[in-house]
Design a protein around this motif. Structure first.
Motif, PDB file in Angstrom:
ATOM      1  N   GLY A   1     -37.316  -5.124 -20.158  1.00 42.06           N
ATOM      2  CA  GLY A   1     -36.599  -3.939 -20.603  1.00 42.06           C
ATOM      3  C   GLY A   1     -36.584  -2.798 -19.623  1.00 42.06           C
ATOM      4  N   PHE A   2     -37.201  -2.982 -18.456  1.00 42.02           N
ATOM      5  CA  PHE A   2     -37.160  -1.956 -17.416  1.00 42.02           C
ATOM      6  C   PHE A   2     -35.729  -1.885 -16.879  1.00 42.02           C
ATOM      7  CE2 PHE A   2     -38.066  -0.258 -13.109  1.00 42.02           C
ATOM      8  CZ  PHE A   2     -38.891   0.809 -13.443  1.00 42.02           C
ATOM      9  N   PRO A   3     -35.198  -0.682 -16.632  1.00 34.60           N
ATOM     10  CA  PRO A   3     -33.771  -0.564 -16.291  1.00 34.60           C
ATOM     11  C   PRO A   3     -33.396  -0.926 -14.866  1.00 34.60           C
ATOM     12  CG  PRO A   3     -34.771   1.614 -16.474  1.00 34.60           C
ATOM     13  CD  PRO A   3     -35.807   0.640 -16.902  1.00 34.60           C
ATOM     14  N   TYR A   4     -34.366  -1.241 -14.016  1.00 36.53           N
ATOM     15  CA  TYR A   4     -34.082  -1.593 -12.620  1.00 36.53           C
ATOM     16  C   TYR A   4     -34.848  -2.852 -12.237  1.00 36.53           C
ATOM     17  CZ  TYR A   4     -32.051   3.060 -12.414  1.00 36.53           C
ATOM     18  OH  TYR A   4     -31.285   4.170 -12.659  1.00 36.53           O
ATOM     19  N   SER A   5     -34.543  -3.369 -11.064  1.00 36.02           N
ATOM     20  CA  SER A   5     -35.138  -4.632 -10.627  1.00 36.02           C
ATOM     21  C   SER A   5     -36.507  -4.477  -9.990  1.00 36.02           C
ATOM     22  CB  SER A   5     -34.198  -5.332  -9.637  1.00 36.02           C
ATOM     23  OG  SER A   5     -33.019  -5.739 -10.310  1.00 36.02           O
ATOM     24  N   THR A   6     -36.876  -3.249  -9.606  1.00 37.99           N
ATOM     25  CA  THR A   6     -38.188  -2.984  -9.031  1.00 37.99           C
ATOM     26  C   THR A   6     -38.729  -1.666  -9.582  1.00 37.99           C
ATOM     27  OG1 THR A   6     -37.183  -1.858  -7.140  1.00 37.99           O
ATOM     28  CG2 THR A   6     -37.741  -4.171  -6.848  1.00 37.99           C
ATOM     29  N   CYS A   7     -40.050  -1.547  -9.578  1.00 37.43           N
ATOM     30  CA  CYS A   7     -40.697  -0.268  -9.857  1.00 37.43           C
ATOM     31  C   CYS A   7     -41.002   0.382  -8.507  1.00 37.43           C
ATOM     32  CB  CYS A   7     -41.987  -0.465 -10.638  1.00 37.43           C
ATOM     33  SG  CYS A   7     -41.792  -1.276 -12.241  1.00 37.43           S
ATOM     34  N   ILE A   8     -40.490   1.586  -8.304  1.00 32.47           N
ATOM     35  CA  ILE A   8     -40.722   2.294  -7.048  1.00 32.47           C
ATOM     36  C   ILE A   8     -41.283   3.674  -7.389  1.00 32.47           C
ATOM     37  CG2 ILE A   8     -39.705   3.134  -4.902  1.00 32.47           C
ATOM     38  CD1 ILE A   8     -37.607   0.980  -5.111  1.00 32.47           C
ATOM     39  N   SER A   9     -42.556   3.877  -7.056  1.00 38.08           N
ATOM     40  CA  SER A   9     -43.296   5.062  -7.491  1.00 38.08           C
ATOM     41  C   SER A   9     -43.664   5.910  -6.281  1.00 38.08           C
ATOM     42  CB  SER A   9     -44.562   4.628  -8.243  1.00 38.08           C
ATOM     43  OG  SER A   9     -44.232   3.748  -9.307  1.00 38.08           O
ATOM     44  N   VAL A  10     -43.227   7.161  -6.300  1.00 37.94           N
ATOM     45  CA  VAL A  10     -43.375   8.044  -5.138  1.00 37.94           C
ATOM     46  C   VAL A  10     -44.356   9.177  -5.455  1.00 37.94           C
ATOM     47  CG1 VAL A  10     -42.166   9.513  -3.470  1.00 37.94           C
ATOM     48  CG2 VAL A  10     -40.988   7.529  -4.467  1.00 37.94           C
ATOM     49  N   ASN A  11     -45.340   9.351  -4.588  1.00 37.06           N
ATOM     50  CA  ASN A  11     -46.254  10.497  -4.605  1.00 37.06           C
ATOM     51  C   ASN A  11     -47.063  10.583  -5.893  1.00 37.06           C
ATOM     52  OD1 ASN A  11     -45.256  10.996  -2.051  1.00 37.06           O
ATOM     53  ND2 ASN A  11     -43.838  12.595  -2.706  1.00 37.06           N
ATOM     54  N   ASN A  12     -46.735  11.509  -6.794  1.00 39.75           N
ATOM     55  CA  ASN A  12     -47.539  11.695  -8.000  1.00 39.75           C
ATOM     56  C   ASN A  12     -47.169  10.737  -9.129  1.00 39.75           C
ATOM     57  OD1 ASN A  12     -45.073  12.869  -8.585  1.00 39.75           O
ATOM     58  ND2 ASN A  12     -45.934  14.634  -9.652  1.00 39.75           N
ATOM     59  N   VAL A  13     -46.217   9.852  -8.897  1.00 39.78           N
ATOM     60  CA  VAL A  13     -45.906   8.787  -9.859  1.00 39.78           C
ATOM     61  C   VAL A  13     -46.793   7.595  -9.508  1.00 39.78           C
ATOM     62  CG1 VAL A  13     -44.117   7.308 -10.840  1.00 39.78           C
ATOM     63  CG2 VAL A  13     -43.522   9.601 -10.012  1.00 39.78           C
ATOM     64  N   VAL A  14     -47.704   7.228 -10.417  1.00 34.81           N
ATOM     65  CA  VAL A  14     -48.681   6.196 -10.078  1.00 34.81           C
ATOM     66  C   VAL A  14     -48.154   4.788 -10.326  1.00 34.81           C
ATOM     67  CG1 VAL A  14     -50.684   7.683 -10.371  1.00 34.81           C
ATOM     68  CG2 VAL A  14     -49.817   6.408 -12.332  1.00 34.81           C
ATOM     69  N   CYS A  15     -47.214   4.640 -11.263  1.00 34.63           N
ATOM     70  CA  CYS A  15     -46.628   3.323 -11.502  1.00 34.63           C
ATOM     71  C   CYS A  15     -45.379   3.464 -12.358  1.00 34.63           C
ATOM     72  CB  CYS A  15     -47.624   2.376 -12.168  1.00 34.63           C
ATOM     73  SG  CYS A  15     -48.108   2.822 -13.848  1.00 34.63           S
ATOM     74  N   HIS A  16     -44.594   2.385 -12.398  1.00 34.16           N
ATOM     75  CA  HIS A  16     -43.388   2.280 -13.227  1.00 34.16           C
ATOM     76  C   HIS A  16     -42.347   3.347 -12.904  1.00 34.16           C
ATOM     77  CE1 HIS A  16     -46.233   0.262 -16.370  1.00 34.16           C
ATOM     78  NE2 HIS A  16     -45.954  -0.538 -15.343  1.00 34.16           N
ATOM     79  N   GLY A  17     -42.331   3.779 -11.633  1.00 32.04           N
ATOM     80  CA  GLY A  17     -41.324   4.747 -11.223  1.00 32.04           C
ATOM     81  C   GLY A  17     -39.933   4.144 -11.207  1.00 32.04           C
ATOM     82  N   LEU A  18     -38.944   4.913 -11.649  1.00 28.79           N
ATOM     83  CA  LEU A  18     -37.560   4.460 -11.668  1.00 28.79           C
ATOM     84  C   LEU A  18     -36.894   4.764 -10.328  1.00 28.79           C
ATOM     85  CD1 LEU A  18     -38.195   4.412 -14.723  1.00 28.79           C
ATOM     86  CD2 LEU A  18     -35.863   5.227 -15.127  1.00 28.79           C
ATOM     87  N   PRO A  19     -36.287   3.758  -9.696  1.00 32.46           N
ATOM     88  CA  PRO A  19     -35.508   4.035  -8.487  1.00 32.46           C
ATOM     89  C   PRO A  19     -34.436   5.085  -8.770  1.00 32.46           C
ATOM     90  CG  PRO A  19     -35.808   1.678  -8.789  1.00 32.46           C
ATOM     91  CD  PRO A  19     -36.299   2.336 -10.042  1.00 32.46           C
ATOM     92  N   SER A  20     -34.144   5.906  -7.758  1.00 30.82           N
ATOM     93  CA  SER A  20     -33.220   7.014  -7.944  1.00 30.82           C
ATOM     94  C   SER A  20     -32.562   7.370  -6.620  1.00 30.82           C
ATOM     95  CB  SER A  20     -33.965   8.235  -8.494  1.00 30.82           C
ATOM     96  OG  SER A  20     -34.829   8.774  -7.487  1.00 30.82           O
ATOM     97  N   ASN A  21     -31.843   8.469  -6.627  1.00 29.82           N
ATOM     98  CA  ASN A  21     -31.222   8.956  -5.395  1.00 29.82           C
ATOM     99  C   ASN A  21     -32.192   9.760  -4.519  1.00 29.82           C
ATOM    100  OD1 ASN A  21     -28.632   7.866  -5.886  1.00 29.82           O
ATOM    101  ND2 ASN A  21     -28.178   9.538  -7.314  1.00 29.82           N
TER     102      ASN A  21
END
Length: 244
Positions: A56-76
């Protein structure tokens, strides 16, 4: 080796190959959605399926930047020097799953955040090195948390590694944190698990973003994570998603 091992090895090899493919692109001036799209294209072209889409995750990968520790949503969001990005790639191939995460320092990190990056890699390998038939899961969490504390960092308590095979997330839970050893579930030869400690710069407290996925540190400290899928053997272990 049995059929399950061979199929797990195939799915994990695809995960490793996806990281080898994407690593040269992870640099300043690329957006996280571009990284996601490149990985997604690679997976489909090689006959796999992005495991997050099964959950059910809306993207094909979890990409977590800086203060996001996990399950980050890819974005612009466009990566810049000083960022620390964790890319979690999980793939279903022929009915079996492989799962791995790698953190990438972008340009020059501050000395403390570079140490965090190094400590998270060490925490993973310190946890892996104790694996064998009969080891307790809390011993794994003890090793990763003690490594974090040794360098002045903390470790997330809200998530855990897991068993893996015909589903992405299976029992048992593999903790990142434990106060003691020789408790929890006793692993046995033939088990497939993931170890994936999430270290944070300051305190372990997190909250879930309004996007319902991204786990963010409450104090805005950076996070760093490495993960491998591992096979427990009679005499130790085999890392199936080895990326260095």
């Amino acid at each position: 080796m049995d059929i399950k091992y061979n199929k797990m090895k195939e799915s994990c090899n695809m995960v490793s190959d996806a990281f080898k493919y994407i690593a040269p692109y992870v640099a300043p001036d690329i957006s996280t959605i571009e990284i996601n799209n490149l990985i997604e294209k690679f997976i489909f072209e090689h006959g796999g399926y992005p495991a997050p889409l099964d959950k059910g995750f809306p993207y094909s990968t979890c990409i977590s930047v800086n203060n996001v520790v996990c399950h980050g949503l890819p974005s612009n969001y466009i990566l810049k020097s000083g960022d620390l990005v964790s890319i979690d790639i999980s793939i279903r191939y022929n009915g079996y799953y492989g799962d791995s995460c790698v953190s990438f320092p972008i340009g020059e990190l501050t000395p403390r955040r570079h140490k965090l990056y190094q400590a998270s890699h060490e925490a993973l390998w310190n946890s892996i090195k104790i694996l064998r038939d009969g080891v307790y899961t809390d011993n794994i969490g003890f090793e990763s948390s003690q490594t974090a504390f040794k360098y002045g960092f903390d470790v997330i308590r809200d998530f855990a590694g897991h068993g893996i095979g015909t589903d992405l997330h299976m029992s048992p839970n593999i903790p990142f944190y434990s106060k003691s050893k020789n408790s929890g579930t006793k692993l046995k030869s033939g088990d497939f698990i993931t170890i994936e400690p999430m270290l944070v710069e300051y305190k372990h407290n997190i909250y879930i973003h309004k996007d319902k996925w991204s786990a963010i540190t409450k104090d805005n400290g950076y996070g760093s994570q490495f993960e491998h899928t591992i096979y427990i053997t009679d005499h130790g272990y085999e890392v199936l998603t080895y990326n260095g």
